[in-house]
Write an enzyme that holds these catalytic residues in place. Structure first.
Site, mmCIF file in Angstrom:
data_model
loop_
_atom_site.group_PDB
_atom_site.id
_atom_site.type_symbol
_atom_site.label_atom_id
_atom_site.label_comp_id
_atom_site.label_asym_id
_atom_site.label_seq_id
_atom_site.Cartn_x
_atom_site.Cartn_y
_atom_site.Cartn_z
ATOM 1 N N CYS A 1 17.018 -17.880 3.671
ATOM 2 C CA CYS A 1 15.702 -18.531 3.637
ATOM 3 C C CYS A 1 15.541 -19.253 2.292
ATOM 4 O O CYS A 1 16.420 -19.991 1.881
ATOM 5 C CB CYS A 1 14.611 -17.493 3.902
ATOM 6 S SG CYS A 1 12.949 -18.191 4.141
ATOM 7 N N LEU A 2 14.434 -19.040 1.579
ATOM 8 C CA LEU A 2 14.260 -19.715 0.293
ATOM 9 C C LEU A 2 15.287 -19.252 -0.729
ATOM 10 O O LEU A 2 15.604 -19.980 -1.665
ATOM 11 C CB LEU A 2 12.839 -19.480 -0.236
ATOM 12 C CG LEU A 2 11.768 -20.377 0.380
ATOM 13 C CD1 LEU A 2 10.396 -19.999 -0.150
ATOM 14 C CD2 LEU A 2 12.048 -21.840 0.095
#
Length: 582
Positions: free
Chosen positions: A312-313
């Site tokens: 994800c991030l």
């Protein structure tokens, strides 16, 4: 008069604005009323000045009303022709109870109305794309409130269950609602999460915290095989939630899967920041996070390149770090794996509906009071994005049917929310989502821009079919940003379930499947739809394919060091202390 940059940095917020905006945020789940008003104003006035569109909508309303009346007439004659079918993600009216009169008539009326409103909120000439998407999304949410599936009087499944249990399902549903309401009012956590405490039933893969600073703890997992590949694997999870989504229960742990196949795994565990951390920015997350972990590992294992992995991030941050290392000609990485991670944010899906100048300024003022954004405020936005699964299906299943959804390790992790520092959250929303600096070559690290095109190491990039956070066509754009060898995977499931996808054991999904293909370094670009048609389809989990990919790009296994041997000084046992910070 402040300049434009000061205004956009949030440094000129007015303290008098904060109490009002905090009160509004509680009612709107953190959404900016001004952003919504701007979107609907743009749509309304352009529609008001479009008599052609109005005539088209009037004609469509008449046709749909006629279509429904013909459907009623056909039903009265003993026929049951199809009228309007729900889209693939909408399964509310699929059960056989909805095929009986008068419920199928109600369902058809609702679906036709939903179709008409979609026509009304899209295709209005002159409306900005962003505003069009916001209006269409919010209208869809409003319509979903009035779905016949949400009410006892119009839901045949609920009525059938009420008769079967003599109304006991509604009593159980009321108790379920009261329990959840108390949890919300008292800032409590869902019942049963205590059974999934890190270090006891989840995050139990043996290991030690070998490095700590004010932002991270670095966990080194103990070898589980006699021999290990010499190249370690560094995993950078997203800081939006606790790290242990990748080390859930033993049968659902990616970390356990890797160490069980001869890989030495390191994991970053992010601190849950408080008000004192309000000034931590994106560069701090890079320096104190990824670069600090890389430095600690290379000091302990010099001259050995790593496999970098980001989720994800955390994957976005890992890609930024890889680009900076390539720019500075530091060959620390041997491969790069990105899991449901975007590097181009031009088309971030429905999450982008909540990101514009008005919305970010609203959040910055909201964060100014306490110095961070509470994870529960962000959870409201994610619930809206996937409202059919997270809101309305829960209403029917738990409050009307009176059932109780079993709490799994993944659902318990999802309730373990974290906070985000004021400065960092504003920076990543502006620099990544709003301005798309990384994809367009403006993102700077240590004062100099980085380019993903500089990355030359092989990449393994995983996306998921039903990802509401990182839509797979957006993740696929890494092919446009890098000329490196890219092995791209599109797997079944959503943002979390598609990644946490063990190949065997009770947590394995029998419906799991994925597509995979390799673009050679410097190879020609293939657009996403064409790739989906041509990529090889396989059954099962993608984990074995990834592990084989890692092993093929690793050195010959060597004898695993004994626990505690080497240059590490263990600070404490895994899962460490930061994961317990509430």
């Amino acid at each position: 008069m402040p300049d434009h940059d000061d205004r956009r940095s949030g440094s000129t917020f007015q303290p008098l604005d904060v109490p009002l905006k905090v009160a509004l945020a509680r009612m709107t789940h953190g959404l900016s009323p001004s952003a919504l008003a701007n979107a609907f104003s743009d749509w309304y006035w352009h529609l008001a000045m479009s008599p052609g569109k109005q005539l088209q909508l009037a004609e469509s309303a008449w046709k749909q009303q006629l279509q429904w009346l013909l459907y009623v007439q056909a039903w009265g004659m003993g026929l049951c022709p199809p009228c309007q079918e729900p889209g693939p993600p909408d399964k509310r009216f699929a059960p056989p109870q909805w095929q009986r009169p008068p419920y199928h008539l109600l369902a058809q009326a609702f679906l036709l109305a939903q179709q008409w409103w979609r026509e009304a909120t899209t295709g209005v000439r002159g409306v900005s794309k962003h505003h069009e998407h916001v209006v269409e999304f919010v209208t869809r949410q409003w319509l979903d409130v009035w779905s016949p599936s949400n009410f006892v009087a119009t839901n045949p499944q609920v009525q059938e269950e009420t008769l079967r249990t003599l109304g006991y399902n509604l009593l159980r549903g009321g108790a379920n609602w009261w329990r959840d309401a108390l949890a919300v009012l008292t800032d409590g956590r869902p019942a049963g999460v205590e059974r999934f405490r890190p270090g006891e039933t989840v995050a139990v893969t043996p290991g030690q915290v070998v490095y700590r600073n004010r932002l991270i703890e670095l966990i080194r997992y103990a070898p589980a095989t006699d021999k290990v590949h010499p190249e370690p694997v560094l995993v950078v999870p997203s800081w939006i939630m606790k790290y242990y989504i990748l080390d859930l229960s033993p049968g659902n742990s990616m970390v356990k899967y890797l160490v069980g196949r001869g890989h030495t795994v390191y994991m970053i565990s992010w601190k849950n920041p408080g008000g004192e951390d309000r000034d931590l920015g994106m560069e701090d997350y890079l320096d104190l996070g990824v670069f600090a972990a890389l430095d600690a590992i290379t000091r302990a294992q010099p001259e050995v390149p790593l496999h970098g992995v980001g989720y994800c991030l955390g994957g976005t941050l890992m890609a930024i770090a890889a680009a900076a290392l390539a720019r500075d000609r530091k060959p620390l990485l041997k491969t790069l794996t990105l899991l449901a991670a975007q590097t181009d944010f031009e088309e971030p899906g429905e999450l982008g509906l909540f990101i514009d100048e008005s919305q970010i300024a609203f959040l910055e003022d909201l964060m100014a009071e306490q110095g961070y954004l509470d994870g529960r405020q962000m959870a409201g936005a994610f619930a809206l994005i996937n409202s059919k699964d997270l809101v309305w299906s829960k209403l029917v299943h738990e409050y009307l049917m009176g059932a109780r959804t079993p709490l799994t390790d993944l659902r318990a992790w999802n309730a373990d929310a974290t906070r985000m520092p004021q400065r960092m959250h504003g920076e990543y929303l502006r620099r990544l989502y709003l301005d798309n600096d990384l994809a367009e070559g403006r993102y700077t690290v240590h004062g100099r821009p980085v380019a993903l095109k500089d990355i030359r190491v092989p990449m393994f990039v995983v996306s998921t079919e039903r990802d509401h956070v990182s839509p797979w066509p957006s993740v696929y754009k890494i092919h446009l940003l890098s000329d490196a060898e890219i092995t791209f995977v599109l797997t079944s499931g959503g943002h979390n379930v598609g990644i946490v996808n063990p190949p065997d054991g009770p947590a394995a999904s029998p419906q799991a499947r994925y597509r995979i293909d390799v673009r050679a370094a410097g190879g020609p670009y293939v657009d996403a739809p064409t790739w989906q048609e041509l990529a090889e389809a396989r059954e099962g989990s993608w984990w074995p394919a990834w592990q084989a990919w890692l092993a093929a790009r690793s050195g010959r296994p060597v004898k695993a060091p004994a626990t505690g041997v080497g240059r590490w000084r263990a600070l404490c046992e895994a899962p460490g202390t930061y994961v317990h910070m509430g």
